[in-house]
Design an enzyme around this catalytic site. Structure first.
Site, mmCIF file in Angstrom:
data_model
loop_
_atom_site.group_PDB
_atom_site.id
_atom_site.type_symbol
_atom_site.label_atom_id
_atom_site.label_comp_id
_atom_site.label_asym_id
_atom_site.label_seq_id
_atom_site.Cartn_x
_atom_site.Cartn_y
_atom_site.Cartn_z
ATOM 1 N N ARG A 1 0.826 -1.215 0.000
ATOM 2 C CA ARG A 1 0.000 0.000 0.000
ATOM 3 C C ARG A 1 0.855 1.259 0.000
ATOM 4 O O ARG A 1 0.395 2.313 -0.424
ATOM 5 C CB ARG A 1 -0.991 -0.017 1.164
ATOM 6 C CG ARG A 1 -2.019 -1.141 1.023
ATOM 7 C CD ARG A 1 -3.122 -1.101 2.040
ATOM 8 N NE ARG A 1 -2.653 -1.157 3.406
ATOM 9 C CZ ARG A 1 -3.417 -0.936 4.472
ATOM 10 N NH1 ARG A 1 -4.693 -0.646 4.322
ATOM 11 N NH2 ARG A 1 -2.930 -1.011 5.675
ATOM 12 N N GLU B 1 3.761 -7.301 13.295
ATOM 13 C CA GLU B 1 2.883 -7.684 14.393
ATOM 14 C C GLU B 1 2.253 -9.055 14.227
ATOM 15 O O GLU B 1 1.756 -9.633 15.173
ATOM 16 C CB GLU B 1 1.805 -6.614 14.646
ATOM 17 C CG GLU B 1 0.912 -6.311 13.473
ATOM 18 C CD GLU B 1 1.460 -5.258 12.530
ATOM 19 O OE1 GLU B 1 0.667 -4.665 11.808
ATOM 20 O OE2 GLU B 1 2.688 -5.044 12.486
#
Length: 174
Positions: A61, A98
């Site tokens: 992105r 994460e």
């Protein structure tokens, strides 16, 4: 149009890409021309008037934001890709995120040493991707003049891991 318009278009997607993660979906921002313009200007605002040779945009992105950001700043664009996507000699930097591990690569001859770059991505979470991008910039021997993130997830404290001397700008802190 105000920045609040584009920020209201960001959607939370619970459980994506895996349970326990709340994904920040920026696609509605990209689909709205006025909101997209405002978001790009929010990313670019601190850097107007500063010489930037290229934006190093993080997959994937980050490419969608980094390309118009580079254009707004009169700079080139250098994609930082997942392994196996770039031809020729590449530099590689592994990192933890994460929800797993990954790596980024850049073409070894993408920029001349000493070029002035801005690191750009959509979300600053735990900081792993940003640190990988910074590691690639070091391998390229370029000068990082700043970091521009669309969204910073402040509760994950990724900013605290930023080890660069350059300023870090987030257009929206959540």
């Amino acid at each position: 149009m105000t920045n609040s318009h584009w920020t209201r278009l960001i959607r939370d997607v619970p459980g994506f890409p895996k349970p326990g993660i709340v994904f920040k979906d920026i696609m509605p921002v990209l689909a709205d021309a006025a909101a997209f313009d405002d978001a790009i200007e929010a990313l670019a605002a601190p850097w107007h008037g500063i010489r930037i040779d290229a934006v190093l945009a993080m997959e994937a992105r980050g490419f969608l934001l980094g390309t118009p950001l580079a254009r707004a700043l009169g700079a080139g664009i250098v994609p930082l890709r997942k392994p196996g996507k770039l031809p020729g000699r590449v530099f590689t930097q592994a990192y933890a995120l994460e929800y797993g591990e990954d790596a980024l690569q850049v073409q070894a001859d993408a920029l001349p040493p000493g070029a002035r770059v801005l690191l750009a991505d959509d979300v600053l979470a735990t900081g792993g991707t940003l640190l990988a991008a910074h590691g690639l910039a070091k391998q390229l021997q370029v000068e990082v003049v700043g970091v521009s993130m669309l969204i910073e997830l402040g509760f994950l404290n990724g900013r605290a891991r930023w080890d660069g001397d350059a300023p870090l700008h987030a257009a929206l802190v959540i």
